[in-house]
Design an enzyme around this catalytic site. Structure first.
Site, PDB file in Angstrom:
ATOM      1  N   ASP A   8     -86.491 -65.505  13.081  1.00 44.28           N
ATOM      2  CA  ASP A   8     -85.700 -65.483  14.313  1.00 44.28           C
ATOM      3  C   ASP A   8     -86.632 -65.689  15.506  1.00 44.28           C
ATOM      4  O   ASP A   8     -87.528 -64.864  15.758  1.00 44.28           O
ATOM      5  CB  ASP A   8     -84.978 -64.135  14.421  1.00 44.28           C
ATOM      6  CG  ASP A   8     -83.909 -64.122  15.492  1.00 44.28           C
ATOM      7  OD1 ASP A   8     -83.778 -65.131  16.223  1.00 44.28           O
ATOM      8  OD2 ASP A   8     -83.216 -63.105  15.627  1.00 44.28           O
ATOM      9  N   ASP A 103     -81.786 -70.830  16.653  1.00 44.61           N
ATOM     10  CA  ASP A 103     -83.006 -70.027  16.715  1.00 44.61           C
ATOM     11  C   ASP A 103     -83.235 -69.106  15.525  1.00 44.61           C
ATOM     12  O   ASP A 103     -84.165 -68.309  15.551  1.00 44.61           O
ATOM     13  CB  ASP A 103     -83.034 -69.202  18.002  1.00 44.61           C
ATOM     14  CG  ASP A 103     -81.833 -68.277  18.142  1.00 44.61           C
ATOM     15  OD1 ASP A 103     -80.872 -68.445  17.379  1.00 44.61           O
ATOM     16  OD2 ASP A 103     -81.860 -67.395  19.013  1.00 44.61           O
ATOM     17  N   GLU A 104     -82.415 -69.195  14.477  1.00 42.59           N
ATOM     18  CA  GLU A 104     -82.671 -68.313  13.338  1.00 42.59           C
ATOM     19  C   GLU A 104     -82.185 -68.947  12.041  1.00 42.59           C
ATOM     20  O   GLU A 104     -81.289 -69.791  12.024  1.00 42.59           O
ATOM     21  CB  GLU A 104     -82.022 -66.944  13.531  1.00 42.59           C
ATOM     22  CG  GLU A 104     -80.520 -66.949  13.588  1.00 42.59           C
ATOM     23  CD  GLU A 104     -79.941 -65.540  13.669  1.00 42.59           C
ATOM     24  OE1 GLU A 104     -80.372 -64.656  12.896  1.00 42.59           O
ATOM     25  OE2 GLU A 104     -79.039 -65.335  14.507  1.00 42.59           O
TER      26      GLU A 104
END
Length: 404
Positions: A8, A103-104
């Protein structure tokens, strides 16, 4: 035994802004719009979070809490570019990568240990490469399942690296507050408080029958998760359940023409994002928020699966005209494409080749030179100020806080 990583990127949008403008380092950076706008925060640096600023908070509230914050509108194309770089690094270690958002992602590296070392070694390599090659910090959790890996990566942010040894899943979770557990929101926390349960360990110690009687099958799932059990697999194909865009007006509007023009602009954005993901919509949902935060949603089927703006707009316009109350101020209008399918399944009749090539060419120009580089003539005078739109997840930031 599986080895799962959850990676993350820390405060992703804000971190990208600091990466591209080092003068922002150490300052409270708030991404989402100007401090006087009526939108919401999409990302906040850890310096801004120290003032109580968080994602989905109204920008005006963020400005009151952090008057010296640096407010930025955001740059979606830049975020996507860096996200793709990071995802390519993940793919160097395993083909089993499940992106959750820009983003993860989850990674199943069980089959990669012989080549790259154990989960701890792979996690360290990924952290180092993302920092060296992209310039961003990624928090990583390592465990035998997705649940514990996700909790681990969130536990010691920023720059977290937490490993849950095999067999210690329940012990790892036990002292943590129940809000850390998937599926435990404020209402469930309040319900569990009736039993004196505040930690995951206390939840794991409850008799299964008690949870089942109170919560049904969900109670059984809660009990399993509280003991660190999560059999879910890493899915390499992550298809959005819906794709939407919405616009918040600076001041409430009662002008039907302005609403219709804004809706056309929103439909163009939704169609562009459908094409970007090679998806087509079977239905459309209208979102209309009046003054006072009363929010209405209406949906209707489309005449065919499509990724073209015009039929999406036509359906949304029909819903708007049915729903709109004359003379009542509108704060927000949005459209969401639902009932999505793979666009490759469309026939040539459903998606004319020439039309699709033209639309994609327009997408490329807008991506490079901005949304206003090519636009419909109708929007030259009525075009609303675009509110920044993030992500593809149904739960991605981008709508105002209902309680504001």
């Amino acid at each position: 035994m599986r080895t799962i990583l959850h990676a993350d990127l820390d405060a992703f949008y804000a971190s990208v802004e600091v990466l591209d403008d080092p003068s922002l380092r150490g300052k409270p950076v708030i991404v989402g719009g100007r401090p006087g706008d009526r939108g919401v925060v999409s990302a906040a640096s850890y310096e801004a979070r120290a003032f109580g600023v968080h994602s989905a908070m109204p920008l005006r509230t963020a400005a009151r809490r952090c008057p010296d914050g640096v407010f930025l509108p955001g740059r979606p194309s830049r975020y996507r570019d860096l996200s793709e770089q990071v995802m390519r690094i993940f793919a160097d270690y395993t083909p089993l990568v499940e992106p959750i958002s820009l983003d993860e992602a989850f990674l199943d590296v069980s089959g990669s240990i012989a080549a790259f070392g154990d989960g701890t070694a792979i996690g360290r390599q990924i952290k180092n490469r993302v920092l060296d090659e992209v310039g961003l910090v990624v928090s990583v959790g390592v465990a035998t399942n997705k649940l514990c890996a996700k909790v681990a990566s969130d536990l010691r942010k920023p720059d977290a690296f937490v490993v849950v040894p095999p067999g210690e899943e329940a012990a790892f979770l036990a002292p943590l507050p129940i809000r850390r557990l998937w599926g435990v929101g404020p209402q469930l926390q309040a319900a569990l408080a009736d039993y004196g349960v505040t930690t995951i360990g206390q939840l794991a110690g409850m008799p299964d029958g008690t949870l089942h009687r109170r919560f049904g099958r969900h109670g059984d799932e809660l009990a399993a998760r509280a003991r660190g059990v999560d059999p879910s697999s890493v899915h390499t194909i992550h298809q959005a359940k819906s794709i939407g865009h919405e616009h918040t007006f600076d001041t409430d509007t009662v002008d039907p023409k302005r609403l219709e023009a804004t809706l056309l602009d929103v439909a163009e954005s939704v169609a562009s994002r459908l094409r970007r993901h090679d998806l087509a919509a079977g239905s459309v949902q209208l979102k209309l928020r009046y003054e006072g935060f009363e929010t209405l949603t209406r949906q209707a089927p489309l005449p065919r699966q499509t990724r073209e703006a015009q039929p999406i707009y036509d359906a949304g316009l029909a819903l708007l005209r049915k729903t709109l109350v004359a003379g009542r101020g509108v704060r927000l209008v949005g459209l969401t494409a639902i009932n999505l399918s793979d666009a490759q399944q469309l026939t040539l009749f459903d998606a004319p080749d020439r039309t699709d090539r033209l639309a994609r060419s327009i997408d490329v120009v807008r991506e490079r030179f901005g949304d206003t580089a090519i636009t419909r003539a109708r929007l030259l005078t009525d075009r609303p100020r675009r509110r920044f739109d993030f992500g593809e997840r149904p739960d991605a930031p981008g709508s105002e806080d209902e309680g504001a």
